[in-house]
Enzyme design. Structure first.
Site, PDB file in Angstrom:
ATOM      1  N   ARG A 124       0.810  -1.231   0.000  1.00 32.16           N
ATOM      2  CA  ARG A 124       0.000   0.000   0.000  1.00 32.16           C
ATOM      3  C   ARG A 124       0.838   1.274   0.000  1.00 32.16           C
ATOM      4  NH1 ARG A 124      -3.206  -3.188   3.437  1.00 32.16           N
ATOM      5  NH2 ARG A 124      -5.041  -3.908   2.304  1.00 32.16           N
ATOM      6  N   LYS A 146       3.575  11.501 -11.569  1.00 35.20           N
ATOM      7  CA  LYS A 146       2.736  10.636 -12.407  1.00 35.20           C
ATOM      8  C   LYS A 146       3.481   9.329 -12.620  1.00 35.20           C
ATOM      9  CE  LYS A 146       0.012  13.838 -15.243  1.00 35.20           C
ATOM     10  NZ  LYS A 146      -0.262  14.278 -16.625  1.00 35.20           N
ATOM     11  N   LYS A 229       8.690  22.923 -13.878  1.00 38.21           N
ATOM     12  CA  LYS A 229       7.657  21.885 -13.740  1.00 38.21           C
ATOM     13  C   LYS A 229       7.161  21.816 -12.298  1.00 38.21           C
ATOM     14  CE  LYS A 229       6.165  17.241 -14.702  1.00 38.21           C
ATOM     15  NZ  LYS A 229       6.336  15.978 -15.416  1.00 38.21           N
ATOM     16  N   ARG A 243      -1.899  22.345 -14.953  1.00 40.47           N
ATOM     17  CA  ARG A 243      -0.882  21.336 -15.285  1.00 40.47           C
ATOM     18  C   ARG A 243      -0.990  20.884 -16.743  1.00 40.47           C
ATOM     19  NH1 ARG A 243       1.461  16.304 -11.573  1.00 40.47           N
ATOM     20  NH2 ARG A 243       2.803  15.477 -13.207  1.00 40.47           N
ATOM     21  N   ASN A 247       1.334  19.834 -21.469  1.00 35.90           N
ATOM     22  CA  ASN A 247       1.073  19.015 -22.657  1.00 35.90           C
ATOM     23  C   ASN A 247       1.287  19.784 -23.957  1.00 35.90           C
ATOM     24  OD1 ASN A 247       0.340  16.733 -21.166  1.00 35.90           O
ATOM     25  ND2 ASN A 247      -1.718  17.538 -20.856  1.00 35.90           N
ATOM     26  N   HIS A 250       1.905  18.078 -27.257  1.00 38.70           N
ATOM     27  CA  HIS A 250       1.691  16.649 -27.044  1.00 38.70           C
ATOM     28  C   HIS A 250       0.468  16.074 -27.744  1.00 38.70           C
ATOM     29  CE1 HIS A 250       4.995  17.016 -24.284  1.00 38.70           C
ATOM     30  NE2 HIS A 250       4.951  15.720 -24.024  1.00 38.70           N
ATOM     31  N   HIS A 254       1.506  13.115 -29.815  1.00 39.72           N
ATOM     32  CA  HIS A 254       0.994  11.756 -29.566  1.00 39.72           C
ATOM     33  C   HIS A 254       0.358  11.177 -30.830  1.00 39.72           C
ATOM     34  CE1 HIS A 254       0.682  12.512 -24.949  1.00 39.72           C
ATOM     35  NE2 HIS A 254       1.841  11.997 -25.282  1.00 39.72           N
ATOM     36  N   HIS A 269       9.555   9.904 -28.782  1.00 41.62           N
ATOM     37  CA  HIS A 269       8.573  10.812 -28.180  1.00 41.62           C
ATOM     38  C   HIS A 269       8.965  12.286 -28.304  1.00 41.62           C
ATOM     39  CE1 HIS A 269       5.599  12.326 -25.345  1.00 41.62           C
ATOM     40  NE2 HIS A 269       6.587  12.926 -24.688  1.00 41.62           N
TER      41      HIS A 269
HETATM   42  N1  NAD Z   1       5.568  10.310 -15.541  1.00 37.87           N
HETATM   43  C1  NAD Z   1       5.622  11.368 -16.319  1.00 37.87           C
HETATM   44  O1  NAD Z   1       5.273  12.487 -15.923  1.00 37.87           O
HETATM   45  C2  NAD Z   1       6.156  11.215 -17.710  1.00 37.87           C
HETATM   46  C3  NAD Z   1       6.447  12.355 -18.457  1.00 37.87           C
HETATM   47  C4  NAD Z   1       7.001  12.184 -19.716  1.00 37.87           C
HETATM   48  C5  NAD Z   1       7.239  10.902 -20.207  1.00 37.87           C
HETATM   49  N2  NAD Z   1       6.929   9.823 -19.445  1.00 37.87           N
HETATM   50  C6  NAD Z   1       7.191   8.467 -19.933  1.00 37.87           C
HETATM   51  O2  NAD Z   1       8.594   8.324 -20.073  1.00 37.87           O
HETATM   52  C7  NAD Z   1       8.862   7.321 -21.049  1.00 37.87           C
HETATM   53  C8  NAD Z   1       9.943   7.826 -21.957  1.00 37.87           C
HETATM   54  O3  NAD Z   1      11.096   8.076 -21.199  1.00 37.87           O
HETATM   55  P1  NAD Z   1      12.554   7.951 -21.835  1.00 37.87           P
HETATM   56  O4  NAD Z   1      12.601   8.708 -23.101  1.00 37.87           O
HETATM   57  O5  NAD Z   1      13.530   8.232 -20.779  1.00 37.87           O
HETATM   58  O6  NAD Z   1      12.548   6.413 -22.277  1.00 37.87           O
HETATM   59  P2  NAD Z   1      13.306   5.123 -21.735  1.00 37.87           P
HETATM   60  O7  NAD Z   1      13.205   4.991 -20.294  1.00 37.87           O
HETATM   61  O8  NAD Z   1      12.830   3.983 -22.574  1.00 37.87           O
HETATM   62  O9  NAD Z   1      14.799   5.444 -22.141  1.00 37.87           O
HETATM   63  C9  NAD Z   1      15.158   5.561 -23.499  1.00 37.87           C
HETATM   64  C10 NAD Z   1      16.307   4.619 -23.836  1.00 37.87           C
HETATM   65  O10 NAD Z   1      17.500   5.159 -23.313  1.00 37.87           O
HETATM   66  C11 NAD Z   1      18.163   4.208 -22.495  1.00 37.87           C
HETATM   67  N3  NAD Z   1      18.858   4.964 -21.478  1.00 37.87           N
HETATM   68  C12 NAD Z   1      18.329   5.632 -20.430  1.00 37.87           C
HETATM   69  N4  NAD Z   1      19.288   6.266 -19.767  1.00 37.87           N
HETATM   70  C13 NAD Z   1      20.445   5.991 -20.407  1.00 37.87           C
HETATM   71  C14 NAD Z   1      21.787   6.391 -20.214  1.00 37.87           C
HETATM   72  N5  NAD Z   1      22.135   7.221 -19.223  1.00 37.87           N
HETATM   73  N6  NAD Z   1      22.722   5.913 -21.057  1.00 37.87           N
HETATM   74  C15 NAD Z   1      22.388   5.107 -22.090  1.00 37.87           C
HETATM   75  N7  NAD Z   1      21.135   4.709 -22.341  1.00 37.87           N
HETATM   76  C16 NAD Z   1      20.186   5.152 -21.494  1.00 37.87           C
HETATM   77  C17 NAD Z   1      17.108   3.290 -22.002  1.00 37.87           C
HETATM   78  O11 NAD Z   1      17.638   2.037 -21.653  1.00 37.87           O
HETATM   79  C18 NAD Z   1      16.181   3.217 -23.209  1.00 37.87           C
HETATM   80  O12 NAD Z   1      16.658   2.273 -24.119  1.00 37.87           O
HETATM   81  C19 NAD Z   1       7.546   7.055 -21.757  1.00 37.87           C
HETATM   82  O13 NAD Z   1       7.046   5.809 -21.317  1.00 37.87           O
HETATM   83  C20 NAD Z   1       6.645   8.176 -21.286  1.00 37.87           C
HETATM   84  O14 NAD Z   1       5.279   7.805 -21.232  1.00 37.87           O
HETATM   85  C21 NAD Z   1       6.397   9.962 -18.221  1.00 37.87           C
HETATM   86 ZN    ZN Z   2       6.519  14.507 -23.297  1.00 39.04          ZN
END
Ligand code: NAD
Ligand code: ZN
Length: 374
Positions: A124, A146, A229, A243, A247, A250, A254, A269
């Site tokens: 929990r 999030k 942020k 908030r 976006n 986005h 998206h 992305h």
């Molecule tokens: N929670 C939120 O508020 C929020 C906001 C924006 C995006 N997101 C989410 O985040 C995700 C995208 O995040 P991302 O772009 O970091 O993707 P990711 O976590 O898949 O990382 C991208 C790639 O880079 C690699 N990587 C990460 N750090 C590295 C490093 N230091 N050196 C070498 N490789 C590295 C990872 O292994 C992966 O292959 C999506 O799922 C999206 O929905 C969430």
């Molecule tokens: Zn984004």
């Protein structure tokens, strides 16, 4: 060594610090044992980070006398799934972690979202620390609470608002990130300037090379983005209003990601967001909301750093207008038939525009696609 900066996220009893600096992985053990004495740790990471940065963190924890176990999942979006969630939760329980113990998310946004959600539901609600390693995660996903996974109905549909207790953003980890992923994260950084900080956008125009190079300018830019942020999140933690400004770019972005089948070789992305932000500026101009040269300046800056700015740059194209409109309607920012878009009056002047007519979006995109007749 560059100085570490601290950004406070002010959310009453859920407040926490974001530390941004060099060698934070090496210092993590000391920092964590001081802030959360006696806690056990589970590090959740992906296969890429397991080779690159996990050993440094494990050694740092061990040096500080902190007991830790490591849970490694596959790299990439595939891990934001029920299957991975089950694996992580199961291993947390097998390792006998208690509610007062901590999960560390060591990785990009995927690991942060998955780990945060696992922490939110295991016993929990366990302790949760973000150690973001992608630029996108450092300036965006690790801040604001999030968390979640994807469902076959769509992205991020299962999750929780769950704030971390600490964020440690080590800028040195970004040195192993690919140029493409770094650029993608940079698009989200530019976004904060476009929303409400024109001076930050201008600063980035002049200093982006130093941000890409690393060091003090990188720390400064990430801290600025996080503060930006954090301020929005502090005023509207659960996205009841303001908030939504985060976006910007986005809804279009998206739709482009969906239209390319979420194929990362075609569009990541941040690239979708870069093109989406340009579309938001151009659409705002067309609606008469933004009548200056902001779009031109934005395109020039994104091009300078190597980001795409037009539909024509997406390999394999984005399909037809029906497909794009379908994806836009699927986006969660649709309210009772009318479309909600984040639009702009200019650089640093974003607004939430409700009641945007689908026909206006359609004719704008038809022009952008350049070949489709309605
Ligand atoms: N929670 C939120 O508020 C929020 C906001 C924006 C995006 N997101 C989410 O985040 C995700 C995208 O995040 P991302 O772009 O970091 O993707 P990711 O976590 O898949 O990382 C991208 C790639 O880079 C690699 N990587 C990460 N750090 C590295 C490093 N230091 N050196 C070498 N490789 C590295 C990872 O292994 C992966 O292959 C999506 O799922 C999206 O929905 C969430
Ligand atoms: Zn984004």
């Amino acid at each position: 060594m560059t100085d570490t900066r601290t950004v406070a996220v002010t959310l009453g009893e859920r407040s926490y610090d974001i530390l941004i600096g060099s060698q934070l992985l090496e210092q993590a053990g000391e920092e964590i044992s001081r802030r959360f004495p006696g806690s056990k740790i589970a590090i959740v990471t992906d296969t890429n980070l397991a080779d690159l940065h996990l050993p440094t963190l494990e050694q740092s924890l061990a040096r500080a006398g902190v007991t830790s176990t490591s849970i490694i999942v596959a790299a990439g979006e595939v891990s934001k799934s029920f299957v991975s969630l089950q694996t992580v939760v199961d291993q947390l329980l097998t390792a006998k972690l208690e509610r007062g113990d901590f999960c560390i998310a060591l990785g990009g946004g995927v690991i942060g979202d998955l780990t945060g959600f696992a922490a939110a539901i295991t016993r929990r609600g366990m302790g949760f620390i973000q150690m973001p390693t992608s630029l996108l995660a450092q300036v965006d996903s690790s801040v604001g609470g999030k968390t979640g996974i994807n469902s076959h109905h769509g992205k991020n549909l299962v999750g929780a608002f769950y704030q971390p207790s600490l964020v440690l953003a080590d800028i040195d980890t970004l040195d192993t990130l690919s140029q493409r992923e770094f650029c993608a994260g940079y698009a989200e950084m530019v976004k904060y300037g476009l929303i409400n900080q024109p001076d930050f956008f201008e600063w980035l125009e002049g200093n982006w090379k130093q941000v890409f190079a690393g060091g003090a300018a990188r720390v400064q830019a990430i801290a600025r983005a996080c503060r930006s942020k954090a301020q929005v999140v502090a005023r509207d933690e659960r996205e009841a209003g303001e908030r939504a400004l985060l976006n910007l770019g986005h809804t279009f972005g998206h739709a482009l990601e969906a239209a390319t089948g979420y194929d990362n070789t075609r569009l990541v992305h941040g690239e979708g967001v870069a093109i989406g932000m340009v579309l938001a500026y151009e659409f705002s101009h067309r609606l008469g909301l933004c009548n200056d040269n902001s779009a031109t300046r934005l395109v020039a800056h994104l091009q300078a750093v190597g980001l795409p700015t037009s539909l024509a740059q997406i390999p394999g194209g984005v399909g037809d207008i029906e497909g794009l409109m379908h994806h836009i309607a699927q986006d969660k920012k649709v309210n009772r038939g009318t479309l909600t878009f984040i639009l702009v009056h200019g650089l640093g002047q974003a607004l939430i525009a409700r009641d945007i007519a689908a026909g206006d979006v359609r004719s704008f995109l038809i022009d952008k696609l350049g070949q489709i007749k309605s």
